[in-house]
Structure formats: C-alpha cells, structure tokens
Design an enzyme around this catalytic site. Structure first.
Site, short mmCIF file in Angstrom:
data_model
loop_
_atom_site.label_atom_id
_atom_site.label_comp_id
_atom_site.label_asym_id
_atom_site.label_seq_id
_atom_site.Cartn_x
_atom_site.Cartn_y
_atom_site.Cartn_z
N CYS A 91 3.49 11.30 -7.07
CA CYS A 91 2.80 10.21 -6.27
C CYS A 91 1.72 9.67 -6.85
O CYS A 91 0.64 10.24 -7.16
CB CYS A 91 2.53 11.05 -4.78
SG CYS A 91 1.72 10.09 -3.71
N GLY A 92 1.88 8.43 -7.17
CA GLY A 92 0.85 7.73 -7.97
C GLY A 92 -0.52 7.60 -7.21
O GLY A 92 -1.57 7.79 -7.78
N CYS A 253 2.09 2.61 -1.84
CA CYS A 253 3.17 3.84 -2.89
C CYS A 253 2.91 3.60 -4.14
O CYS A 253 3.38 2.37 -4.76
CB CYS A 253 4.71 3.85 -2.47
SG CYS A 253 5.54 4.97 -3.42
#
Length: 306
Positions: A91-92, A253
């Site tokens: 998950c950036g 995201c």
C-alpha cells in the site's frame, strides 16, 4: 482482543487507516478485529489497518521472507490488512502513513535525516522524509517503490455494473495487481478513444468494476483522465479514481497512482506525472526499472478503545 488499547487514526491523501505499533509482537490482529476496527459506523473507520512490527513478528511471512527483509535493512515491517480483514502485499499511501507514525514514535529520523527502509509483503521500500513541500502538504515523503511489471497495453475490458459502455485496461504489477483504464484525454491525442464509459467524475464506484479476462487474485481498478502534457518538460497532469479490492472506492491509492503513471508513460512517453485524486495531489516519476512516489501523510489523532 489482540489490539492495543490506544490506536492512531491517520491518512495519506484521504486513504485512511487505523494504525498502531507492536514492537513486542503481541498484537497481531484477527480478520474479525480488522473488520470491526475499520467499520465506519461501529468502529474507528478506515480503508485498512497498519500494524508497525518487526518482520519476525508477522506470522504469515516465511523464514525466507523475513531473512530477505532483514538482509535488505528492514528493521520494521508494515503489516497491512484491507478493511475486509484480508492481507495485502503493498500500500503506497500506507507506507507514507507508517513512516510518519514511525517518526512520531522515534523509529525514523526527522525530515532530512536517514531514510527508513520499511518491510512490506512486496519487499523493502525506502522512504525519505521531506517535511513541508509546496503544493503537496506538510508531512511529505518520497518513496522508492522499486521495480514494476506491466502486461500488454489495453488487454483487458473493464465495465462497471449500472453503467453502459466499457474501456480497455492495462495490467500493472506493483507488488499488488492493478488494471488501469484511461477514460478521458483533454490533449486531443485520442488516447481515450476506446472508452465508452462516462467521465471519471461521473462514475459510480460503489459498484465493483468487472475485469475481463478475470484475474484470479482480484485487482484494484484505476479510472484516469489525462489533463495536460508538456512534452518539452517531460511532465503531465492527470486525475484518477480507484476501486480497491477488499475495501471499494478510496480517496487515494499509492500503488494505483504508480500503476496509473506507468500506463500513461507507456502510451505518451512522459515520465513524470502530477496526479490529482479525491484526497489530494501526488507526484509520480517512472523509469524503465523503477517508480517513485511523493505525497503527504497526516495523523488525525489517538483513539482509546473500550
């Protein structure tokens, strides 16, 4: 309950999380606990849960995975769970939030200090704290997201239940799976000619998009509009919305932003993209073997669970 009494609510450009530290490795959550905490009506609310722990204390990792993370310099691991309780590879936005949280805990140096090597299920990510950056935010982090892979351009058909039309999508592997569909092109280059879906802003992403052929692991789906391209500067501007597997539409995201820039680079040749999502603005730079993400993170407050 295998959750500490005090947790933190935080977000990365609107992609929000329940966060806590587990330096002793005693608070590994169950899927049910994750779902309860992330419930927006009966819990704290969030797109997912971030547990900051040592790699040795993440039970789904093999000894080989732990060894690789340790040998790459990762003392800390981002143990990320989607809001439905499922495990996630990467998950950036979560890495930036985890880094800011680690900074407040004294596990990462202040802006300008030594970068943090953060373990994830997709490998080690290196984060640098930049502090305040005009146009991006007050607690900005630069992330070396590492290598990426992409499939054949426009190899997938993307539809949305309740909407007429379809678009062509490109598969991108950022350690987690993405399909990116370009719906709008304001530059007049015809880069969205295959799309018959509505404009990005008009989509109902409460309905899960359908991708054909089916991807067994499921996927995040990004819907993109190209706003401008400056060929002389080698930069572009775009906007994006995303439906994430395991939690539905989110305001941002990080890996999806990277997948978007990778896809846009492929069809335009432009390496650097400033992308607006519903939660803010981020910058993504792409090369043949690497992608970098820069954006803000914010800690909202501490919650005492009862």
């Amino acid at each position: 309950m295998s959750i500490p009494q005090h947790v933190v609510k935080a977000h990365g450009t609107g992609n929000d999380f329940v966060v806590y530290a587990d330096p002793e490795g005693v608070y590994e959550p169950t899927a049910q606990e994750v779902r309860r905490l992330c419930d927006r009506h009966f819990g704290v609310g969030g797109d997912g849960l971030l547990r900051l722990a040592h790699p040795d204390d993440v039970s789904d990792l093999s000894d080989e995975q732990v060894s690789r993370l340790r040998s790459a310099g990762a003392e800390w691991m981002m143990d990320y769970r989607n809001a439905d309780g499922s495990l996630a590879e990467m998950c950036g936005n979560g890495t930036r939030v985890t880094a800011l949280f680690a900074q407040t805990m004294g596990y990462m140096e202040a802006p300008g200090g030594r970068p943090l090597k953060l373990g994830t299920r997709a490998g080690v990510k290196t984060l640098s704290s930049l502090g305040e950056v005009e146009g991006l935010g007050r607690n900005v982090f630069h992330i070396d997201m590492g290598p990426w892979k992409a499939g054949e351009t426009h190899a997938y058909e993307v539809t949305i239940p309740g909407h007429e039309g379809s678009a062509r999508g490109t598969f991108v592997d950022m350690g987690n799976p993405h399909v990116v569909a370009v719906l709008e092109d304001a530059t007049g280059r015809g880069l969205a000619a295959d799309s018959t879906l509505p404009a990005v802003s008009d989509l109902d992403l409460t309905r899960k998009p359908v991708v054909d052929p089916v991807i067994e692991t499921d996927q995040n789906v990004e819907f993109v509009g190209i706003d401008a391209i400056d060929e002389r500067a080698g930069t572009g501007r775009a906007h994006m919305r995303v439906n994430e597997r395991g939690c539905g539409e989110t305001l941002s995201c990080g890996t999806g932003l990277c997948a978007t820039a990778i896809t846009l680079r492929r069809i335009t040749g432009v390496d650097e993209w400033t992308i607006t999502v519903r939660g803010g603005v981020l910058v993504v730079k792409v090369s043949d073997d690497n992608v970098e993400l820069t954006g803000d993170a914010c800690i909202v407050g501490t919650v005492t669970l009862r």
